[in-house]
Motif scaffolding. Structure first.
Motif, PDB file in Angstrom:
ATOM      1  N   ALA A  98       9.716 -11.421  -4.067  1.00 54.42           N
ATOM      2  CA  ALA A  98       9.433 -10.051  -3.617  1.00 54.42           C
ATOM      3  C   ALA A  98       9.833  -9.895  -2.148  1.00 54.42           C
ATOM      4  O   ALA A  98       9.677 -10.835  -1.357  1.00 54.42           O
ATOM      5  CB  ALA A  98       7.950  -9.731  -3.794  1.00 54.42           C
ATOM      6  N   ARG A  99      10.364  -8.720  -1.831  1.00 57.72           N
ATOM      7  CA  ARG A  99      10.703  -8.437  -0.430  1.00 57.72           C
ATOM      8  C   ARG A  99       9.525  -7.714   0.224  1.00 57.72           C
ATOM      9  O   ARG A  99       8.698  -7.118  -0.463  1.00 57.72           O
ATOM     10  CB  ARG A  99      11.948  -7.550  -0.355  1.00 57.72           C
ATOM     11  CG  ARG A  99      13.209  -8.218  -0.867  1.00 57.72           C
ATOM     12  CD  ARG A  99      14.376  -7.282  -0.698  1.00 57.72           C
ATOM     13  NE  ARG A  99      13.914  -5.930  -0.991  1.00 57.72           N
ATOM     14  CZ  ARG A  99      14.719  -4.987  -1.480  1.00 57.72           C
ATOM     15  NH1 ARG A  99      15.961  -5.254  -1.738  1.00 57.72           N
ATOM     16  NH2 ARG A  99      14.266  -3.782  -1.713  1.00 57.72           N
ATOM     17  N   GLY A 175       4.565  -7.124   1.890  1.00 54.03           N
ATOM     18  CA  GLY A 175       4.317  -7.757   3.193  1.00 54.03           C
ATOM     19  C   GLY A 175       3.003  -7.320   3.803  1.00 54.03           C
ATOM     20  O   GLY A 175       2.201  -8.147   4.258  1.00 54.03           O
ATOM     21  N   ALA A 176       2.730  -6.022   3.751  1.00 55.80           N
ATOM     22  CA  ALA A 176       1.510  -5.481   4.372  1.00 55.80           C
ATOM     23  C   ALA A 176       0.270  -5.969   3.636  1.00 55.80           C
ATOM     24  O   ALA A 176      -0.732  -6.348   4.261  1.00 55.80           O
ATOM     25  CB  ALA A 176       1.562  -3.958   4.366  1.00 55.80           C
ATOM     26  N   LEU A 177       0.327  -6.004   2.311  1.00 58.98           N
ATOM     27  CA  LEU A 177      -0.842  -6.434   1.540  1.00 58.98           C
ATOM     28  C   LEU A 177      -1.109  -7.923   1.745  1.00 58.98           C
ATOM     29  O   LEU A 177      -2.252  -8.341   1.944  1.00 58.98           O
ATOM     30  CB  LEU A 177      -0.651  -6.137   0.055  1.00 58.98           C
ATOM     31  CG  LEU A 177      -1.802  -6.537  -0.871  1.00 58.98           C
ATOM     32  CD1 LEU A 177      -3.118  -5.900  -0.439  1.00 58.98           C
ATOM     33  CD2 LEU A 177      -1.484  -6.190  -2.327  1.00 58.98           C
ATOM     34  N   LYS A 178      -0.030  -8.722   1.779  1.00 62.26           N
ATOM     35  CA  LYS A 178      -0.213 -10.168   2.000  1.00 62.26           C
ATOM     36  C   LYS A 178      -0.858 -10.405   3.365  1.00 62.26           C
ATOM     37  O   LYS A 178      -1.840 -11.151   3.488  1.00 62.26           O
ATOM     38  CB  LYS A 178       1.139 -10.884   1.911  1.00 62.26           C
ATOM     39  CG  LYS A 178       1.060 -12.396   1.983  1.00 62.26           C
ATOM     40  CD  LYS A 178       2.446 -13.020   1.877  1.00 62.26           C
ATOM     41  CE  LYS A 178       3.293 -12.666   3.113  1.00 62.26           C
ATOM     42  NZ  LYS A 178       4.594 -13.365   3.127  1.00 62.26           N
ATOM     43  N   GLN A 179      -0.364  -9.722   4.396  1.00 62.80           N
ATOM     44  CA  GLN A 179      -0.913  -9.900   5.747  1.00 62.80           C
ATOM     45  C   GLN A 179      -2.369  -9.435   5.806  1.00 62.80           C
ATOM     46  O   GLN A 179      -3.210 -10.070   6.443  1.00 62.80           O
ATOM     47  CB  GLN A 179      -0.074  -9.137   6.775  1.00 62.80           C
ATOM     48  CG  GLN A 179       1.304  -9.749   7.008  1.00 62.80           C
ATOM     49  CD  GLN A 179       1.259 -11.258   7.276  1.00 62.80           C
ATOM     50  OE1 GLN A 179       0.370 -11.750   8.001  1.00 62.80           O
ATOM     51  NE2 GLN A 179       2.166 -11.996   6.674  1.00 62.80           N
ATOM     52  N   ALA A 180      -2.667  -8.324   5.110  1.00 67.90           N
ATOM     53  CA  ALA A 180      -4.045  -7.791   5.134  1.00 67.90           C
ATOM     54  C   ALA A 180      -5.013  -8.752   4.453  1.00 67.90           C
ATOM     55  O   ALA A 180      -6.128  -8.993   4.933  1.00 67.90           O
ATOM     56  CB  ALA A 180      -4.068  -6.426   4.461  1.00 67.90           C
ATOM     57  N   GLU A 194      -8.065  -4.354  -3.115  1.00 67.19           N
ATOM     58  CA  GLU A 194      -6.939  -4.473  -2.168  1.00 67.19           C
ATOM     59  C   GLU A 194      -7.057  -3.412  -1.092  1.00 67.19           C
ATOM     60  O   GLU A 194      -6.719  -3.639   0.073  1.00 67.19           O
ATOM     61  CB  GLU A 194      -5.607  -4.307  -2.914  1.00 67.19           C
ATOM     62  CG  GLU A 194      -5.245  -5.477  -3.812  1.00 67.19           C
ATOM     63  CD  GLU A 194      -6.230  -5.646  -4.949  1.00 67.19           C
ATOM     64  OE1 GLU A 194      -6.372  -4.693  -5.750  1.00 67.19           O
ATOM     65  OE2 GLU A 194      -6.885  -6.720  -5.012  1.00 67.19           O
ATOM     66  N   SER A 195      -7.563  -2.227  -1.454  1.00 68.30           N
ATOM     67  CA  SER A 195      -7.713  -1.162  -0.469  1.00 68.30           C
ATOM     68  C   SER A 195      -8.601  -1.613   0.684  1.00 68.30           C
ATOM     69  O   SER A 195      -8.307  -1.325   1.858  1.00 68.30           O
ATOM     70  CB  SER A 195      -8.308   0.094  -1.127  1.00 68.30           C
ATOM     71  OG  SER A 195      -8.490   1.121  -0.168  1.00 68.30           O
ATOM     72  N   SER A 196      -9.669  -2.358   0.354  1.00 65.25           N
ATOM     73  CA  SER A 196     -10.573  -2.829   1.427  1.00 65.25           C
ATOM     74  C   SER A 196      -9.832  -3.699   2.426  1.00 65.25           C
ATOM     75  O   SER A 196     -10.102  -3.652   3.631  1.00 65.25           O
ATOM     76  CB  SER A 196     -11.734  -3.625   0.813  1.00 65.25           C
ATOM     77  OG  SER A 196     -12.460  -2.844  -0.099  1.00 65.25           O
ATOM     78  N   ALA A 197      -8.895  -4.499   1.956  1.00 63.54           N
ATOM     79  CA  ALA A 197      -8.112  -5.345   2.858  1.00 63.54           C
ATOM     80  C   ALA A 197      -7.236  -4.480   3.761  1.00 63.54           C
ATOM     81  O   ALA A 197      -7.150  -4.714   4.977  1.00 63.54           O
ATOM     82  CB  ALA A 197      -7.258  -6.329   2.055  1.00 63.54           C
ATOM     83  N   MET A 198      -6.604  -3.481   3.184  1.00 60.35           N
ATOM     84  CA  MET A 198      -5.751  -2.578   3.970  1.00 60.35           C
ATOM     85  C   MET A 198      -6.594  -1.796   4.980  1.00 60.35           C
ATOM     86  O   MET A 198      -6.193  -1.615   6.132  1.00 60.35           O
ATOM     87  CB  MET A 198      -4.998  -1.616   3.044  1.00 60.35           C
ATOM     88  CG  MET A 198      -4.066  -2.293   2.043  1.00 60.35           C
ATOM     89  SD  MET A 198      -2.769  -3.282   2.814  1.00 60.35           S
ATOM     90  CE  MET A 198      -1.730  -1.981   3.476  1.00 60.35           C
TER      91      MET A 198
END
Ligand SMILES: Nc1ccn([C@@H]2O[C@H](COP(=O)(O)OP(=O)(O)OP(=O)(O)O)[C@@H](O)[C@H]2O)c(=O)n1
Ligand SMILES: C[C@](O)(CO)[C@H](O)COP(=O)(O)O
Length: 233
Positions: A98-99, A175-180, A194-198
């Motif tokens: 995935a990119r 990328g953003a979800l992995k970092q979060a 996942e929203s909580s992480a973001m």
């Protein structure tokens, strides 16, 4: 600018404690099919995904007997202690495939009733959104905040006008979800979606209204309800 691809992650590494069944709830059957197979086929047959990653419990003994085990679109990895750990494990397993700007849809294995119309509405609504978001349903019941005593009593009635129930899929950039998720892990921040992480990383995910019958099979009475819902769709 290449068009972003879509990837599906279906966390299926839970043990279904609240279901109290003879096997993890994702392997209970509706119309003689594993719930996990129903969920995966409904989502994979509704949208075009570049790939699908399913985190499984390290003790999973049912997967090899599933229809999905013979579906070439699906990869598996080992999940983690909590749902968030399983989702992160799936993202790490997708590194190199995935990119960073690809979209990741995360959908509970325990939600087999998700409707194709909701899946399409989510992707269309968020394709140009800077953050991403989730399917959600406005709260329809009056909500009470309970005391923490042995017998819960009403402390207050909560204003429900801006309250929504989070559903899945939840859709964010790889990328953003992995970092979060890594940020939450580093800070010991417990999250249930996942929203909580973001949100923890400072973002404001969009809410996309979804059908309230996109239920999560959690307790025994949910099984018959899911069978009824699927029978009417
Ligand atoms: N460590 C975990 C825990 C949950 N899940 C998955 O996340 C989804 C939603 O979680 P939940 O409904 O809580 O499932 P369980 O954790 O199995 O249920 P329980 O809390 O009753 O044990 C399920 O598809 C479950 O398989 C997961 O992949 N990894
Ligand atoms: C992700 C989710 O389904 C959104 O409502 C929910 O948070 C999962 O919670 P669970 O306790 O892991 O079932």
């Amino acid at each position: 600018m290449n068009k972003s691809s879509f990837w599906l992650v279906v966390p299926a590494a839970g043990i279904g404690q609240r279901m109290n069944a003879e096997c993890p709830k994702q392997y209970l059957r509706i119309n003689n099919r594993f719930i996990l197979d129903i969920t995966l086929s409904r989502v994979l047959d509704s949208l075009s995904f570049k790939g699908c990653m399913v985190p499984l419990n390290s003790q999973d003994q049912w997967w090899p007997a599933s229809e999905s085990a013979r579906d070439g679109r699906i990869q598996t990895c080992v999940g983690g202690r909590e749902r968030a750990d399983s989702v992160l494990s799936a993202l790490l397993a997708l590194e190199g495939q995935a990119r960073n700007d690809d979209w990741i849809l995360v959908h509970d294995a325990a939600r087999p009733c998700v409707h194709p119309e909701d899946l399409n509405r989510l992707v269309v609504a968020l394709a140009a959104h800077p953050v991403g978001g989730l399917l959600a349903a406005p709260v329809a019941d009056t909500l009470k905040l309970a005391s923490d005593g042995a017998v819960p009593e009403v402390c207050e009635t909560v204003d429900r006008s801006r309250l929504w129930r989070a559903l899945t899929p939840q859709m964010f950039r790889f990328g953003a979800l992995k970092q979060a998720l890594l940020l939450c892990l580093d800070h010991g921040q417990s999250i249930t979606d996942e929203s909580s992480a973001m949100e923890f990383s400072g973002k404001m995910p969009a809410l996309v209204e979804g059908r309230p019958d996109n239920i999560k099979i959690t307790v025994p009475s949910d099984l018959a309800l899911a069978e009824f819902i699927l029978g009417r769709q």
